[in-house]
Design a protein around this motif. Structure first.
Motif, PDB file in Angstrom:
ATOM      1  N   UNK A   1       0.821  -1.193   0.000  1.00  0.00           N
ATOM      2  CA  UNK A   1       0.000   0.000   0.000  1.00  0.00           C
ATOM      3  C   UNK A   1       0.861   1.250   0.000  1.00  0.00           C
ATOM      4  N   UNK A   2       1.997   1.197   0.670  1.00  0.00           N
ATOM      5  CA  UNK A   2       2.867   2.369   0.761  1.00  0.00           C
ATOM      6  C   UNK A   2       3.357   2.807  -0.615  1.00  0.00           C
ATOM      7  N   UNK A   3       3.742   1.850  -1.449  1.00  0.00           N
ATOM      8  CA  UNK A   3       4.216   2.207  -2.784  1.00  0.00           C
ATOM      9  C   UNK A   3       3.114   2.877  -3.594  1.00  0.00           C
ATOM     10  N   UNK A   4       1.899   2.430  -3.416  1.00  0.00           N
ATOM     11  CA  UNK A   4       0.785   3.038  -4.129  1.00  0.00           C
ATOM     12  C   UNK A   4       0.637   4.500  -3.721  1.00  0.00           C
ATOM     13  N   UNK A   5       0.721   4.784  -2.433  1.00  0.00           N
ATOM     14  CA  UNK A   5       0.616   6.165  -1.956  1.00  0.00           C
ATOM     15  C   UNK A   5       1.766   7.002  -2.507  1.00  0.00           C
ATOM     16  N   UNK A   6       2.959   6.430  -2.561  1.00  0.00           N
ATOM     17  CA  UNK A   6       4.098   7.163  -3.103  1.00  0.00           C
ATOM     18  C   UNK A   6       3.891   7.467  -4.580  1.00  0.00           C
ATOM     19  N   UNK A   7       3.293   6.538  -5.313  1.00  0.00           N
ATOM     20  CA  UNK A   7       3.022   6.777  -6.730  1.00  0.00           C
ATOM     21  C   UNK A   7       1.996   7.891  -6.913  1.00  0.00           C
ATOM     22  N   UNK A   8       0.990   7.898  -6.056  1.00  0.00           N
ATOM     23  CA  UNK A   8      -0.029   8.948  -6.136  1.00  0.00           C
ATOM     24  C   UNK A   8       0.598  10.309  -5.841  1.00  0.00           C
ATOM     25  N   UNK A   9       1.440  10.374  -4.822  1.00  0.00           N
ATOM     26  CA  UNK A   9       2.109  11.627  -4.481  1.00  0.00           C
ATOM     27  C   UNK A   9       2.996  12.084  -5.647  1.00  0.00           C
ATOM     28  N   UNK A  10       3.744  11.155  -6.233  1.00  0.00           N
ATOM     29  CA  UNK A  10       4.618  11.504  -7.366  1.00  0.00           C
ATOM     30  C   UNK A  10       3.781  12.041  -8.529  1.00  0.00           C
ATOM     31  N   UNK A  11       2.671  11.385  -8.822  1.00  0.00           N
ATOM     32  CA  UNK A  11       1.803  11.849  -9.903  1.00  0.00           C
ATOM     33  C   UNK A  11       1.263  13.247  -9.605  1.00  0.00           C
ATOM     34  N   UNK A  12       0.835  13.476  -8.380  1.00  0.00           N
ATOM     35  CA  UNK A  12       0.307  14.799  -8.013  1.00  0.00           C
ATOM     36  C   UNK A  12       1.379  15.879  -8.094  1.00  0.00           C
ATOM     37  N   UNK A  13       2.604  15.551  -7.717  1.00  0.00           N
ATOM     38  CA  UNK A  13       3.691  16.525  -7.811  1.00  0.00           C
ATOM     39  C   UNK A  13       3.970  16.846  -9.281  1.00  0.00           C
ATOM     40  N   UNK A  14       3.977  15.832 -10.139  1.00  0.00           N
ATOM     41  CA  UNK A  14       4.185  16.070 -11.573  1.00  0.00           C
ATOM     42  C   UNK A  14       3.071  16.954 -12.129  1.00  0.00           C
ATOM     43  N   UNK A  15       1.822  16.654 -11.739  1.00  0.00           N
ATOM     44  CA  UNK A  15       0.703  17.484 -12.196  1.00  0.00           C
ATOM     45  C   UNK A  15       0.828  18.918 -11.691  1.00  0.00           C
ATOM     46  N   UNK A  16       1.284  19.087 -10.457  1.00  0.00           N
ATOM     47  CA  UNK A  16       1.498  20.431  -9.923  1.00  0.00           C
ATOM     48  C   UNK A  16       2.552  21.172 -10.746  1.00  0.00           C
ATOM     49  N   UNK A  17       3.617  20.491 -11.104  1.00  0.00           N
ATOM     50  CA  UNK A  17       4.676  21.132 -11.890  1.00  0.00           C
ATOM     51  C   UNK A  17       4.188  21.503 -13.287  1.00  0.00           C
ATOM     52  N   UNK A  18       3.385  20.648 -13.904  1.00  0.00           N
ATOM     53  CA  UNK A  18       2.810  20.968 -15.218  1.00  0.00           C
ATOM     54  C   UNK A  18       1.889  22.180 -15.096  1.00  0.00           C
ATOM     55  N   UNK A  19       1.065  22.184 -14.067  1.00  0.00           N
ATOM     56  CA  UNK A  19       0.167  23.313 -13.820  1.00  0.00           C
ATOM     57  C   UNK A  19       0.959  24.593 -13.565  1.00  0.00           C
ATOM     58  N   UNK A  20       2.037  24.480 -12.780  1.00  0.00           N
ATOM     59  CA  UNK A  20       2.873  25.645 -12.484  1.00  0.00           C
ATOM     60  C   UNK A  20       3.511  26.177 -13.760  1.00  0.00           C
ATOM     61  N   UNK A  21       3.965  25.287 -14.625  1.00  0.00           N
ATOM     62  CA  UNK A  21       4.569  25.723 -15.885  1.00  0.00           C
ATOM     63  C   UNK A  21       3.538  26.438 -16.759  1.00  0.00           C
ATOM     64  N   UNK A  22       2.334  25.904 -16.803  1.00  0.00           N
ATOM     65  CA  UNK A  22       1.268  26.526 -17.584  1.00  0.00           C
ATOM     66  C   UNK A  22       0.929  27.911 -17.027  1.00  0.00           C
ATOM     67  N   UNK A  23       0.801  27.999 -15.708  1.00  0.00           N
ATOM     68  CA  UNK A  23       0.541  29.303 -15.093  1.00  0.00           C
ATOM     69  C   UNK A  23       1.687  30.270 -15.361  1.00  0.00           C
ATOM     70  N   UNK A  24       2.902  29.747 -15.268  1.00  0.00           N
ATOM     71  CA  UNK A  24       4.074  30.592 -15.525  1.00  0.00           C
ATOM     72  C   UNK A  24       4.048  31.172 -16.925  1.00  0.00           C
TER      73      UNK A  24
END
Length: 151
Positions: A1-24
């Motif tokens: 279960x821990x690896x799944x949570x880490x994957x979700x966090x990694x995906x959310x961080x990537x999405x945040x960075x894409x969103x930040x780049x778009x806003x930028x």
């Protein structure tokens, strides 16, 4: 279960960075406009992703520290088992959660400079559904550990 949570966090961080780049990109376009109102809006739009990234980084750092403290407390045999009776919904029985809270609070009062009782108090708050106080108690546990334990 821990690896799944880490994957979700990694995906959310990537999405945040894409969103930040778009806003930028939009912020730069607004600043390049040159007129006062779009420039001010552009600067504000450029600051939003920076604030978001800083906040997410702080939460990730906090989460890593809490996880490390939990592993240490478990290795020491001090991590409490889930002893609360649950309702069919999965929520803890309120009266039992209140009793557990009182015991954990007494532990903190007996040893306020030890991070371990604060960690257990945070878990009791969380079991009772009080997430705000749980985070505050856990932040105290993390701060006490950082102040009193060698790295």
């Amino acid at each position: 279960m821990r690896m799944k949570a880490q994957h979700v966090v990694a995906l959310l961080v990537v999405l945040l960075l894409v969103y930040a780049a778009s806003l930028g990109e939009h912020g730069v376009l607004l600043v390049r406009d040159g007129r006062p109102v779009p420039v001010v809006l552009g600067v504000a739009v450029l600051l939003l992703p920076v604030v978001g990234i800083v906040l997410v980084a702080a939460e990730l750092r906090f989460g890593r520290r809490v996880e490390a403290l939990g592993r240490r407390l478990d290795a020491e045999g001090g991590l409490p088992a889930d002893e609360l009776p649950r309702r069919p919904s999965g929520r803890a029985d309120r009266a039992a959660a209140d009793q557990l809270y009182q015991r954990r609070r007494a532990e903190v009062e007996a040893s306020p400079e030890d991070w371990r009782p604060w960690f257990r108090l945070a878990m009791a708050y969380d079991d009772a559904g009080d997430r705000t106080r749980a985070r505050k108690a856990m932040r105290t546990a993390v701060a006490l550990h950082a102040a009193h334990e060698p790295r």
